[in-house]
Scaffold this motif. Structure first.
Motif, PDB file in Angstrom:
ATOM      1  N   THR A  83      37.608  35.871  45.077  1.00 42.25           N
ATOM      2  CA  THR A  83      37.190  36.902  44.129  1.00 42.25           C
ATOM      3  C   THR A  83      35.753  36.639  43.652  1.00 42.25           C
ATOM      4  O   THR A  83      35.365  35.479  43.431  1.00 42.25           O
ATOM      5  CB  THR A  83      38.179  37.002  42.938  1.00 42.25           C
ATOM      6  OG1 THR A  83      37.735  38.049  42.085  1.00 42.25           O
ATOM      7  CG2 THR A  83      38.287  35.718  42.142  1.00 42.25           C
ATOM      8  N   LYS A  87      32.509  40.541  48.492  1.00 39.89           N
ATOM      9  CA  LYS A  87      33.110  41.340  49.584  1.00 39.89           C
ATOM     10  C   LYS A  87      32.759  42.815  49.432  1.00 39.89           C
ATOM     11  O   LYS A  87      32.277  43.454  50.376  1.00 39.89           O
ATOM     12  CB  LYS A  87      34.640  41.178  49.609  1.00 39.89           C
ATOM     13  CG  LYS A  87      35.098  39.775  49.950  1.00 39.89           C
ATOM     14  CD  LYS A  87      36.589  39.658  49.962  1.00 39.89           C
ATOM     15  CE  LYS A  87      37.245  39.936  48.631  1.00 39.89           C
ATOM     16  NZ  LYS A  87      36.916  39.000  47.557  1.00 39.89           N
ATOM     17  N   TYR A  89      30.454  44.123  47.628  1.00 36.34           N
ATOM     18  CA  TYR A  89      28.995  44.277  47.734  1.00 36.34           C
ATOM     19  C   TYR A  89      28.593  44.332  49.208  1.00 36.34           C
ATOM     20  O   TYR A  89      27.782  45.136  49.619  1.00 36.34           O
ATOM     21  CB  TYR A  89      28.305  43.101  47.022  1.00 36.34           C
ATOM     22  CG  TYR A  89      26.817  43.284  46.850  1.00 36.34           C
ATOM     23  CD1 TYR A  89      26.296  43.795  45.666  1.00 36.34           C
ATOM     24  CD2 TYR A  89      25.941  42.968  47.885  1.00 36.34           C
ATOM     25  CE1 TYR A  89      24.922  43.977  45.512  1.00 36.34           C
ATOM     26  CE2 TYR A  89      24.575  43.152  47.748  1.00 36.34           C
ATOM     27  CZ  TYR A  89      24.074  43.659  46.550  1.00 36.34           C
ATOM     28  OH  TYR A  89      22.724  43.845  46.408  1.00 36.34           O
ATOM     29  N   SER A 194      36.494  43.604  39.590  1.00 34.95           N
ATOM     30  CA  SER A 194      37.252  42.972  40.672  1.00 34.95           C
ATOM     31  C   SER A 194      38.187  43.995  41.327  1.00 34.95           C
ATOM     32  O   SER A 194      38.928  44.696  40.630  1.00 34.95           O
ATOM     33  CB  SER A 194      38.039  41.803  40.105  1.00 34.95           C
ATOM     34  OG  SER A 194      38.824  41.238  41.112  1.00 34.95           O
ATOM     35  N   SER A 195      38.127  44.083  42.668  1.00 39.25           N
ATOM     36  CA  SER A 195      39.013  45.019  43.381  1.00 39.25           C
ATOM     37  C   SER A 195      40.426  44.456  43.356  1.00 39.25           C
ATOM     38  O   SER A 195      40.628  43.298  43.730  1.00 39.25           O
ATOM     39  CB  SER A 195      38.572  45.181  44.827  1.00 39.25           C
ATOM     40  OG  SER A 195      37.193  45.385  44.879  1.00 39.25           O
TER      41      SER A 195
HETATM   42  N1  LIG Z   1      24.150  39.857  47.991  1.00 42.24           N
HETATM   43  C1  LIG Z   1      24.247  40.071  46.691  1.00 42.24           C
HETATM   44  N2  LIG Z   1      23.161  40.259  45.946  1.00 42.24           N
HETATM   45  C2  LIG Z   1      23.247  40.474  44.627  1.00 42.24           C
HETATM   46  N3  LIG Z   1      24.422  40.513  43.936  1.00 42.24           N
HETATM   47  C3  LIG Z   1      25.542  40.334  44.618  1.00 42.24           C
HETATM   48  C4  LIG Z   1      25.534  40.106  46.028  1.00 42.24           C
HETATM   49  N4  LIG Z   1      26.797  39.966  46.430  1.00 42.24           N
HETATM   50  C5  LIG Z   1      27.570  40.106  45.327  1.00 42.24           C
HETATM   51  N5  LIG Z   1      26.829  40.318  44.242  1.00 42.24           N
HETATM   52  C6  LIG Z   1      27.308  40.506  42.882  1.00 42.24           C
HETATM   53  O1  LIG Z   1      28.384  39.585  42.683  1.00 42.24           O
HETATM   54  C7  LIG Z   1      29.424  40.166  41.922  1.00 42.24           C
HETATM   55  C8  LIG Z   1      30.744  40.099  42.675  1.00 42.24           C
HETATM   56  O2  LIG Z   1      30.626  40.859  43.871  1.00 42.24           O
HETATM   57  P1  LIG Z   1      31.806  41.731  44.450  1.00 42.24           P
HETATM   58  O3  LIG Z   1      32.432  42.603  43.431  1.00 42.24           O
HETATM   59  O4  LIG Z   1      31.292  42.364  45.658  1.00 42.24           O
HETATM   60  O5  LIG Z   1      32.834  40.580  44.805  1.00 42.24           O
HETATM   61  P2  LIG Z   1      34.241  40.708  45.528  1.00 42.24           P
HETATM   62  O6  LIG Z   1      34.336  39.585  46.467  1.00 42.24           O
HETATM   63  O7  LIG Z   1      34.439  42.062  46.072  1.00 42.24           O
HETATM   64  O8  LIG Z   1      35.234  40.447  44.333  1.00 42.24           O
HETATM   65  P3  LIG Z   1      36.770  40.910  44.171  1.00 42.24           P
HETATM   66  O9  LIG Z   1      37.505  40.270  45.247  1.00 42.24           O
HETATM   67  O10 LIG Z   1      37.148  40.372  42.838  1.00 42.24           O
HETATM   68  O11 LIG Z   1      36.784  42.384  44.254  1.00 42.24           O
HETATM   69  C9  LIG Z   1      29.004  41.608  41.649  1.00 42.24           C
HETATM   70  O12 LIG Z   1      28.442  41.671  40.374  1.00 42.24           O
HETATM   71  C10 LIG Z   1      27.942  41.882  42.697  1.00 42.24           C
HETATM   72  O13 LIG Z   1      27.004  42.831  42.264  1.00 42.24           O
END
Ligand SMILES: Nc1ncnc2c1ncn2[C@@H]1O[C@H](COP(=O)(O)OP(=O)(O)OP(=O)(O)O)[C@@H](O)[C@H]1O
Length: 441
Positions: A83, A87, A89, A194-195
């Motif tokens: 998490t 992902k 992003y 968070s998704s």
């Molecule tokens: N390459 C990047 N550059 C800047 N910010 C990023 C990048 N990747 C992720 N973030 C930031 O990190 C945070 C978490 O990213 P994200 O929501 O995509 O994570 P996730 O793995 O999908 O989490 P979850 O599993 O909980 O949904 C967000 O605020 C996002 O904007």
């Protein structure tokens, strides 16, 4: 509905894995523990793997695979990580930094636009989420629960899932944003948005030859998967529904991890049972993990010290996943032609036949009408000679046949005569022996 069956020729390929490390967030601060050295990821110098800089992930690992989709190949791209590792992003992105879904769609529509053939393309898209082991249609305002079904020809299908025809990347992006706004998200201690569900965007590209008698169809599918993040209850500081969601997410991700483990073992030690049926997510990803699909896993990691264990875990799974083999083959098939299509074909063929008949009749009339013309005369005399020779030939064959019959009859009568003579000689010999015996006595 066209029936698409993949032909026999299959090509074995391995699952490609790319690692994407996001920057430290303001919340995390602290030390950055991930180093990149000559395309190798070094986490505090204890774990080595290959690495892709975020900017190059698409160009280096995905673009060429996506291009295959309009040639009838299937592709699956999924982001895997804990998490908050980035992902969503990576898959969805932002306006300034578009994610893999957006980049892939642009590639597909650009390729279709620049295609030099006269083929007709049709692009459809569906978007679903798996939340607490229940499937919902993200393109439906108030979607009911949907079920999974295994179809012998099409693989895993979700009856009732909306499949929308689209003719531009912008239209799909509109649908994607609409679907994302319906997706279940929660704010947790680790990630503000968070998704809570796994989302699968599926783009299907069908190309049909424009030729009126050809019914060949090629269909490629692209599945883009944004998984929900694995988490520890203590990290997310959650309770109640959030805790239950987290437990379900972890269960399906564990099922995915078990499939990756089993498939990795299968490559090294031979057959192993792969527990696809343990979750909806693994059933959906079955083709991507072992079937007809070129699959790419994007392992997303955080450089934060606090995420050390998650990062190492993700990299271990990424390392195992790169051993997995899939078999790709072009989906080429034929349309089940409708009776009315056959009727249309017959009608057009009948018109063609009657036109040809008319042309032939005209030619014959011309020949009869101009008997004095030299060309026609030559042609007619040649035809006369030919027909004379043919009838002579036939007569000769009949005569030969007759002669053959006569010879055969003669042969049979000769054979009979010979038999009679043999019998007569045998009788004479018996008589001769009897007389000889009497004289001796
Ligand atoms: N390459 C990047 N550059 C800047 N910010 C990023 C990048 N990747 C992720 N973030 C930031 O990190 C945070 C978490 O990213 P994200 O929501 O995509 O994570 P996730 O793995 O999908 O989490 P979850 O599993 O909980 O949904 C967000 O605020 C996002 O904007």
């Amino acid at each position: 509905m066209p029936s698409i069956r993949a032909p026999a020729a299959r090509k074995a390929t391995t699952l490609s894995v790319a690692v994407k490390c996001r920057p430290l967030t303001d919340r995390e601060g602290g030390r950055d523990i991930v180093r990149v050295n000559n395309d190798k990821v070094i986490v505090e110098l204890i774990f080595l793997l290959f690495y892709m800089k975020s900017i190059g992930v698409y160009e280096r690992s995905i673009q060429s695979t996506i291009a295959g989709v309009i040639q009838g190949l299937n592709a699956t791209v999924f982001a895997y990580g804990s998490t908050g590792s980035g992902k969503t992003y990576t898959m969805v992105g932002t306006k300034d930094d578009p994610g893999l879904m957006v980049l892939s769609l642009n590639t597909i529509f650009n390729r279709i636009k620049n295609d030099k053939s006269s083929d007709v393309f049709q692009v459809t898209c569906s978007y679903l989420e798996v939340y607490n082991e229940v499937i919902y249609d993200l393109l439906e305002k108030s979607s009911g629960h949907l079920e999974l079904r295994e179809d012998p020809e099409q693989g895993i299908v979700v009856p009732g899932l909306r499949c929308i025809k689209v003719n531009s990347a912008d239209k799909i992006l509109e649908l994607l944003n609409l679907g994302n706004s319906r997706r279940k998200t929660e704010s947790t201690e680790v990630n503000e948005t968070s998704s809570r569900s796994h989302a699968v965007l599926e783009i299907s590209v069908t190309r049909k030859q424009r030729d009126k008698y050809s019914n060949q169809v090629i269909r490629g599918k692209l599945a883009l998967v944004d998984l929900a993040g694995s988490e520890r209850a203590c990290e997310t500081n959650s309770g109640g529904q959030k805790l239950r969601d987290g437990a379900n997410i972890n269960r399906s991700l564990l099922a995915l991890a078990n499939c990756i483990n089993a498939l990795g073992k299968q490559q090294k030690k031979g057959l192993a049972y792969v527990p696809y049926r343990n979750s909806k997510l693994t059933r959906i990803l079955k083709d991507g993990l072992s079937g007809n699909s070129q699959t790419i896993m994007i392992a997303t990691i955080s450089p934060a010290v606090s995420q050390y264990h998650h990062t190492v875990n993700t990299l271990k799974y990424a390392d195992r996943a790169k051993e997995i083999k899939t078999h790709i083959q072009k989906n080429i098939g034929t349309i089940n032609t409708h009776v009315s299509d056959y009727q249309r074909m017959i009608d057009s063929l009948q018109i063609e036949v009657s036109q040809l008949r008319k042309e032939l009749a005209d030619k014959e009339t011309q020949l009869i009408a101009k008997p004095t013309e030299k060309a026609s005369d030559d042609e007619l005399s040649w035809l006369d000679t030919l027909s004379h020779e043919t009838s002579e030939n036939v007569q000769e064959r009949i005569n030969l046949q007759k002669a053959l019959f006569e010879i055969e009859e003669m042969n049979i009568s000769n054979h009979n005569e010979l038999q009679n003579l043999d019998d007569a000689i045998a009788k004479q010999q018996v008589k001769y022996h009897c007389v000889l015996n009497l004289i001796k006595i």
